[in-house]
Design an enzyme around this catalytic site. Structure first.
Site, mmCIF file in Angstrom:
data_model
loop_
_atom_site.group_PDB
_atom_site.id
_atom_site.type_symbol
_atom_site.label_atom_id
_atom_site.label_comp_id
_atom_site.label_asym_id
_atom_site.label_seq_id
_atom_site.Cartn_x
_atom_site.Cartn_y
_atom_site.Cartn_z
ATOM 1 N N CYS A 1 -10.900 -9.753 15.070
ATOM 2 C CA CYS A 1 -9.823 -9.698 14.078
ATOM 3 C C CYS A 1 -10.274 -9.075 12.763
ATOM 4 O O CYS A 1 -11.311 -9.419 12.225
ATOM 5 C CB CYS A 1 -9.310 -11.116 13.792
ATOM 6 S SG CYS A 1 -8.074 -11.166 12.486
ATOM 7 N N ASP B 1 -11.410 -2.092 13.250
ATOM 8 C CA ASP B 1 -11.777 -2.172 11.839
ATOM 9 C C ASP B 1 -13.136 -2.862 11.724
ATOM 10 O O ASP B 1 -13.419 -3.800 12.476
ATOM 11 C CB ASP B 1 -10.729 -2.983 11.063
ATOM 12 C CG ASP B 1 -9.367 -2.301 11.047
ATOM 13 O OD1 ASP B 1 -9.329 -1.087 10.796
ATOM 14 O OD2 ASP B 1 -8.352 -2.977 11.307
ATOM 15 N N ASP C 1 -7.474 2.820 10.297
ATOM 16 C CA ASP C 1 -7.124 2.320 8.964
ATOM 17 C C ASP C 1 -8.371 2.579 8.122
ATOM 18 O O ASP C 1 -9.393 1.909 8.310
ATOM 19 C CB ASP C 1 -6.779 0.824 9.042
ATOM 20 C CG ASP C 1 -5.734 0.448 8.013
ATOM 21 O OD1 ASP C 1 -5.791 0.991 6.898
ATOM 22 O OD2 ASP C 1 -4.872 -0.379 8.330
ATOM 23 N N ARG D 1 -8.806 -9.544 9.981
ATOM 24 C CA ARG D 1 -8.612 -10.511 8.895
ATOM 25 C C ARG D 1 -9.357 -11.806 9.197
ATOM 26 O O ARG D 1 -8.950 -12.881 8.770
ATOM 27 C CB ARG D 1 -7.126 -10.816 8.705
ATOM 28 C CG ARG D 1 -6.334 -9.636 8.220
ATOM 29 C CD ARG D 1 -5.026 -10.052 7.555
ATOM 30 N NE ARG D 1 -4.287 -8.840 7.220
ATOM 31 C CZ ARG D 1 -3.151 -8.472 7.809
ATOM 32 N NH1 ARG D 1 -2.587 -9.253 8.719
ATOM 33 N NH2 ARG D 1 -2.556 -7.355 7.471
ATOM 34 N N CYS E 1 -2.691 -18.276 13.810
ATOM 35 C CA CYS E 1 -2.400 -17.435 14.985
ATOM 36 C C CYS E 1 -2.399 -18.320 16.232
ATOM 37 O O CYS E 1 -3.000 -19.396 16.234
ATOM 38 C CB CYS E 1 -3.465 -16.354 15.132
ATOM 39 S SG CYS E 1 -3.508 -15.219 13.738
ATOM 40 N N ARG F 1 0.823 -1.208 0.000
ATOM 41 C CA ARG F 1 0.000 0.000 0.000
ATOM 42 C C ARG F 1 0.859 1.261 0.000
ATOM 43 O O ARG F 1 0.506 2.247 -0.617
ATOM 44 C CB ARG F 1 -0.921 -0.017 1.215
ATOM 45 C CG ARG F 1 -1.806 1.198 1.313
ATOM 46 C CD ARG F 1 -2.438 1.311 2.686
ATOM 47 N NE ARG F 1 -3.504 0.358 2.902
ATOM 48 C CZ ARG F 1 -3.850 -0.089 4.111
ATOM 49 N NH1 ARG F 1 -3.196 0.298 5.178
ATOM 50 N NH2 ARG F 1 -4.837 -0.935 4.241
ATOM 51 N N TYR F 2 1.982 1.224 0.731
ATOM 52 C CA TYR F 2 2.852 2.397 0.841
ATOM 53 C C TYR F 2 4.122 2.134 0.041
ATOM 54 O O TYR F 2 4.619 1.001 0.021
ATOM 55 C CB TYR F 2 3.225 2.643 2.308
ATOM 56 C CG TYR F 2 2.041 2.790 3.229
ATOM 57 C CD1 TYR F 2 1.285 3.966 3.227
ATOM 58 C CD2 TYR F 2 1.687 1.770 4.094
ATOM 59 C CE1 TYR F 2 0.198 4.113 4.076
ATOM 60 C CE2 TYR F 2 0.597 1.914 4.959
ATOM 61 C CZ TYR F 2 -0.139 3.087 4.945
ATOM 62 O OH TYR F 2 -1.199 3.216 5.790
ATOM 63 N N ARG G 1 7.259 0.373 2.025
ATOM 64 C CA ARG G 1 7.141 -0.826 2.851
ATOM 65 C C ARG G 1 6.044 -1.745 2.339
ATOM 66 O O ARG G 1 5.101 -1.298 1.686
ATOM 67 C CB ARG G 1 6.890 -0.473 4.313
ATOM 68 C CG ARG G 1 5.711 0.449 4.574
ATOM 69 C CD ARG G 1 6.014 1.267 5.849
ATOM 70 N NE ARG G 1 4.873 2.008 6.363
ATOM 71 C CZ ARG G 1 4.473 3.194 5.897
ATOM 72 N NH1 ARG G 1 5.072 3.741 4.850
ATOM 73 N NH2 ARG G 1 3.457 3.817 6.437
ATOM 74 N N LYS H 1 -3.545 4.370 6.986
ATOM 75 C CA LYS H 1 -3.777 4.673 8.401
ATOM 76 C C LYS H 1 -3.565 6.159 8.663
ATOM 77 O O LYS H 1 -2.598 6.736 8.189
ATOM 78 C CB LYS H 1 -2.795 3.890 9.273
ATOM 79 C CG LYS H 1 -2.994 2.386 9.228
ATOM 80 C CD LYS H 1 -2.001 1.700 10.155
ATOM 81 C CE LYS H 1 -2.075 0.194 10.041
ATOM 82 N NZ LYS H 1 -1.553 -0.306 8.737
ATOM 83 N N CYS I 1 -8.566 -13.785 17.718
ATOM 84 C CA CYS I 1 -9.242 -12.640 18.315
ATOM 85 C C CYS I 1 -10.640 -12.546 17.706
ATOM 86 O O CYS I 1 -10.794 -12.607 16.482
ATOM 87 C CB CYS I 1 -8.462 -11.369 18.004
ATOM 88 S SG CYS I 1 -6.713 -11.516 18.435
HETATM 89 C C1 PLP Z 1 -0.492 -0.996 8.592
HETATM 90 C C2 PLP Z 1 0.166 -1.264 7.345
HETATM 91 C C3 PLP Z 1 1.528 -0.960 7.169
HETATM 92 C C4 PLP Z 1 2.380 -0.377 8.271
HETATM 93 O O1 PLP Z 1 2.008 0.929 8.554
HETATM 94 P P1 PLP Z 1 2.873 1.784 9.597
HETATM 95 O O2 PLP Z 1 2.081 3.035 9.731
HETATM 96 O O3 PLP Z 1 4.227 1.960 9.013
HETATM 97 O O4 PLP Z 1 2.918 0.987 10.865
HETATM 98 C C5 PLP Z 1 2.104 -1.200 5.946
HETATM 99 N N1 PLP Z 1 1.392 -1.710 4.920
HETATM 100 C C6 PLP Z 1 0.078 -2.006 5.053
HETATM 101 C C7 PLP Z 1 -0.626 -2.577 3.894
HETATM 102 C C8 PLP Z 1 -0.569 -1.800 6.270
HETATM 103 O O5 PLP Z 1 -1.861 -2.112 6.379
HETATM 104 S S1 SF4 Z 2 -5.936 -9.821 15.296
HETATM 105 FE FE1 SF4 Z 2 -6.254 -11.501 13.809
HETATM 106 S S2 SF4 Z 2 -4.258 -11.780 12.827
HETATM 107 FE FE2 SF4 Z 2 -3.884 -10.663 14.761
HETATM 108 S S3 SF4 Z 2 -3.497 -12.265 16.300
HETATM 109 FE FE3 SF4 Z 2 -5.667 -11.786 16.407
HETATM 110 S S4 SF4 Z 2 -6.612 -13.343 15.068
HETATM 111 FE FE4 SF4 Z 2 -4.427 -13.268 14.533
#
Ligand code: PLP
Ligand code: SF4
Length: 365
Positions: free
Chosen positions: A132, A293, A330, A134, A125, A112-113, A116, A337, A129
């Site tokens: 979660c 989220d 996010d 995801r 996991c 996305r960025y 990184r 974010k 959670c």
């Molecule tokens: C959260 C996230 C990051 C990391 O974001 P930081 O603000 O640097 O912690 C990088 N890529 C994606 C796709 C993310 O969702």
């Molecule tokens: S938030 Fe989702 S990905 Fe993160 S530890 Fe919990 S279950 Fe696993």
């Protein structure tokens, strides 16, 4: 989402049913509604409804985490015990709340960025959670990138020289075998443009017995290696968990904390104060407090942003500045974010509010 994946457990992945050996708690990870009822975590009358939830969303409570639960509706239990309300979908909720799927150039990578990228080598996991983001993807039976898929994900990172930082997430990367983790860390360390490797994990606190010497050795690299620990309540900092975190720090790995603002778990000034103080006392710098989220069936944990901002305002001046995370959203849909405040600068730009809530005019701001 991340096919091709191997759905069978393999030697490259620590068997998901292994209990926290070194934590000395014994027992095995609770997974089925029957096991949850036998442990007194859900009433018999809820078995049927929780069965429907468990059929849809992965469930796991490792022994070390189980031992921290005093009552099912306490701040630890709420995070991991499935509840029938998870079948209720709120209108704003979506399967892929932060738009990861659209940003995945190859399986296992999310980009996305510019500087990184995420690498998700597995979707397992130590626990699941209930909030979660995801949750439609994570689970014990899938998501381990096979050798070919992992190779392609690494090739993608190798070919994109603007990527300075690789964030290992999932799933939880510390559920990998030491051998697999070492392979990944070594491959990333051989890419000259990758200066920083970050691992996001709940394992050190949720299942400290998995933090073996071999696993820590697998994180050895000449690149900057950071760990971001996910914890939402001070009670997660058990004596065993603290030791696991300390052992990683002693190997030169700085540890940051990330938390989710959750109704019933940490939605008070005192709970957040306890959590962030526990982090600071364990040399863990609170990094992000996430606004929840909108993943499916998570509305029972929702805390409105205005309330979150008021909670953080209540912390200002009350706890050390070291304990202050950035409160972030996010943006649903994959836009990134952003900090949510609270703000202390008046919208007019010439006054600031002090920690006691009093407004002061300041010249030349
Ligand atoms: C959260 C996230 C990051 C990391 O974001 P930081 O603000 O640097 O912690 C990088 N890529 C994606 C796709 C993310 O969702
Ligand atoms: S938030 Fe989702 S990905 Fe993160 S530890 Fe919990 S279950 Fe696993």
């Amino acid at each position: 989402m991340t096919s091709p994946v191997s759905s069978a457990h393999s030697a490259d992945q620590v068997p998901a049913t292994t209990s926290a050996g070194a934590s000395g708690k014994g027992g095995s990870t609770l997974r089925s509604p029957r096991q949850l009822a036998d442990a007194g975590l859900i009433p018999e009358t809820m078995l049927r409804d929780v069965g429907k939830v468990a059929a849809r969303y992965a469930t796991a409570i490792p022994p070390a985490f189980l031992s921290l639960i005093e009552t099912p509706d306490d701040p630890v239990g709420l995070q991991v015990i499935p509840h029938p309300d998870e079948l209720i979908l709120a209108p704003s909720e979506r399967d892929d709340p932060i738009g990861d799927d659209a940003l995945s150039p190859v399986p296992g990578i999310v980009h996305r960025y510019a500087d990184r990228a995420l690498l998700k080598p597995l979707l397992i996991c130590p626990l699941y959670c209930r909030f979660c983001f995801r949750r439609e993807h994570v689970g014990p039976d899938g998501g381990l990138l096979d050798d070919m898929a992992l190779g392609k994900a690494l090739d993608w990172l190798r070919a994109h020289e603007q990527i300075r930082e690789v964030i290992l997430t999932g799933g939880d990367p510390l559920m990998l075998s030491a051998r697999r983790l070492e392979h990944i860390v070594r491959a990333l360390s051989e890419m000259s443009h990758v200066t920083t490797i970050r691992i996001h994990s709940r394992v050190p606190l949720a299942d400290p017995g998995r933090i073996t010497d071999a696993l820590i050795a697998a994180m050895e690299t000449d690149r900057a290696m950071w760990l971001v620990l996910h914890a939402n309540h001070e009670r997660e900092f058990s004596p065993e968990g603290r030791v696991a975190v300390r052992r990683m720090q002693k190997r030169g790995i700085p540890v940051l904390g990330q938390s989710v603002l959750l109704r019933g778990v940490n939605d008070s000034v005192s709970a957040l104060e306890g959590l962030f103080r526990a982090m600071v006392e364990n040399r863990v710098k609170p990094y992000y407090l996430h606004q929840l989220d909108p993943a499916p069936g998570t509305a029972r944990f929702h805390v409105p942003v205005e309330e979150g901002r008021a909670l953080l305002r209540g912390l200002r001046g009350r706890v050390t500045g070291l304990a202050w995370p950035t409160y972030v959203l996010d943006i649903p849909g994959g836009y990134g974010k952003v900090p949510l405040g609270p703000d202390y600068l008046d919208p007019g730009g010439d006054s600031v509010t002090d920690p006691q809530g009093q407004l002061h005019r300041v010249s030349d701001l």
